[in-house]
Structure formats: C-alpha cells, structure tokens
Write an enzyme that holds these catalytic residues in place. Structure first.
Site, PDB file in Angstrom:
ATOM      1  N   CYS A  58      92.516 109.330 113.921  1.00  0.00           N
ATOM      2  CA  CYS A  58      92.380 110.695 113.933  1.00  0.00           C
ATOM      3  C   CYS A  58      92.118 111.175 115.460  1.00  0.00           C
ATOM      4  CB  CYS A  58      91.261 111.352 112.934  1.00  0.00           C
ATOM      5  SG  CYS A  58      90.953 113.194 113.319  1.00  0.00           S
TER       6      CYS A  58
ATOM      7  N   CYS B  65      88.651 113.382 116.031  1.00  0.00           N
ATOM      8  CA  CYS B  65      87.130 112.610 115.921  1.00  0.00           C
ATOM      9  C   CYS B  65      87.265 111.278 116.070  1.00  0.00           C
ATOM     10  CB  CYS B  65      86.711 113.066 114.509  1.00  0.00           C
ATOM     11  SG  CYS B  65      87.292 111.927 113.147  1.00  0.00           S
TER      12      CYS B  65
ATOM     13  N   VAL C  53     102.582  95.226 115.410  1.00  0.00           N
ATOM     14  CA  VAL C  53     101.560  96.076 114.617  1.00  0.00           C
ATOM     15  C   VAL C  53     101.570  95.805 113.050  1.00  0.00           C
ATOM     16  CG1 VAL C  53     101.881  97.908 116.158  1.00  0.00           C
ATOM     17  CG2 VAL C  53     103.528  97.849 114.397  1.00  0.00           C
TER      18      VAL C  53
ATOM     19  N   HIS D 192      98.823  96.494 120.645  1.00  0.00           N
ATOM     20  CA  HIS D 192      99.628  97.922 120.485  1.00  0.00           C
ATOM     21  C   HIS D 192      99.407  98.670 119.189  1.00  0.00           C
ATOM     22  CE1 HIS D 192     102.914  96.055 123.331  1.00  0.00           C
ATOM     23  NE2 HIS D 192     101.897  96.490 123.982  1.00  0.00           N
TER      24      HIS D 192
HETATM   25 ZN   LIG Z   1      89.063 113.150 112.187  1.00  0.00          ZN
END
Ligand SMILES: [Zn+2]
Length: 244
Positions: A115, A118, A91, A107
C-alpha cells in the site's frame, strides 16, 4: 585446495525459464497490446490501475502450478553449504518453494502486495487480487494498493544491499551469475570489479556481458550446468561450519 570464502549469487529470469514461468509478453514485447514499461511505471500505474492489476494477477496465479527446477534446488543446497548471499531479480517464489532461507528479491515479490498510502506490505500468495473490491488491510485504501513489484521509474531499495555485499567481497569469495542479460543490472561492471573467482551461466551469450571477464562460463540451460557449477564450487570453497 578449497579455501574459506563466501558465495555471492545473482540470478535472473533464466533461472525460472525452465519452470515455465511466463512473462506473458509476446514476441513483440506486448501484453494485450500494452507496453508493460509504459503501464507499470511509477508515473502511470495509477491511471492504468485495472490493467496493471490484471497483468500481475495473471503472473501471480501461475505461481500456484509452477515448480522449482534443478537450478533452484542447487542454489538452496549451496546456500546451506556455504557462507552465502543470494540475490535474485526474479519476482517469483520458486527459490522459497525450493527451500531457500532468505533470497533477496531486488525487484519485488509477486506473492506480496504493497500500500503506497501507509507503506504496509502483506502476503496474499498465488491468487488474484480483486482491485475492484479489495483494500489495504491496514488503512483501508483501495486505490493505493499495488503489487509489491519495483515498477519502471521506481527506485529499487534493495540495490543498496547488493552494492554493500559486492563492496566487501575479497579474493577468497566467489561470484556466481545465473540467467541474466546484464541489461538491467550492470553485470559487466560487477564482474570487472569482483576480486575473486567468477562463474557465469546463461542460456545464450549476452551482448552486454563479456564472457572473458569470467573464470568459468557455461552457456547452456541452468539445469544442465548445475553439476558443473557444483564441481567448481566444491573445488573452490570450503563448506561453512556444520554444513554437509
Ligand atoms: Zn494502507
């Protein structure tokens, strides 16, 4: 004689180990007495919100000083020289810092946040995220923001890209595995099915990876194996059109 063919690379933590990337886990596998598998889990990360962010903040901020090593640099060179696709379980951003064009991060990617309300994904770089104040720039949610990391118990959407890339490999193509234990990804299965030449480089022999499945095996640090792997690749694959 070298022939036309593609290079498919899968790398793991062993690639970045020599760059001092720490997983922040002690010999007992714990971080600040927490079992990471338990707190960074699809079912439990919200109830461990603070700890999860502090853990990833510690990992993300070390990117500011970590430097790519000869392994990352060789992969960038091979990516440019051959028809290739580069998958990493790491990562960190050391492949990008070294100049890789488009490694696929199976990964997740530490410099990014996501988020879950959304589905917005954005880059914050190598800094800490203030989980007590900062919010999603798209929808304003604070409690739905998590590191852009595939947590335990979550699906890894880019596994599909890996499966598809493996499925179209021919016996002209080369499989290169660097620095992975073969526990998270089924390297045994992948090596068994690969139709062409295969190369393995790990620091130690890994119980989950039978080495006799590979044509070339280098059990040593990646930085000392790169020249040998480069020789095998030059003997096997023609550079892509226009590559040096
Ligand atoms: Zn959001």
């Amino acid at each position: 004689m070298p022939h036309k063919g593609k290079l498919l690379v899968i790398t793991g933590a062993g690639l970045s180990a020599e760059s001092g990337i720490s997983t922040f886990r002690g010999a007992n596998g714990l971080w600040e007495d927490h079992k990471i598998e338990a707190i960074c889990h699809a079912r439990s990360w919200r109830s461990n919100f603070d700890t999860v962010h502090r853990f990833y903040n510690a990992r993300r901020t070390q990117l500011a000083t970590a430097k790519p090593n000869a392994g990352h640099e060789a992969l960038v060179e091979w990516e440019a020289r051959y028809e290739s696709i580069l998958f990493t379980q790491n990562v960190d951003n050391l492949l990008e810092v070294a100049g890789a064009r488009k490694p696929v991060h199976l990964h997740g990617f530490l410099p990014d946040m996501r988020c879950t309300a959304c589905d917005n994904v954005w880059t914050i770089g190598a800094r800490a995220w203030d989980q007590t104040k900062e919010c999603c720039p798209a929808c304003g949610s604070r409690k739905d923001v998590k590191p852009f990391i595939v947590f335990f118990g979550e699906e890894a959407p880019l596994y599909r890209a890996l499966i598809e890339a493996l499925a179209i490999m021919t016996d002209d193509d080369v499989l290169l595995i660097i620095g992975t234990s073969g526990v998270v990804l089924p390297i045994l299965d992948i090596a068994e099915k690969t139709p062409g030449l295969s190369i393995l480089n790990n620091l130690h022999s890994e119980p989950a990876i039978p080495e006799d499945l590979f044509d070339h095996v280098f059990i040593e640090p990646v930085t000392s194996a790169v020249d040998k792997m480069d020789r095998v690749l030059r003997e096997t694959l023609l550079p892509r059109k226009g590559a040096a």
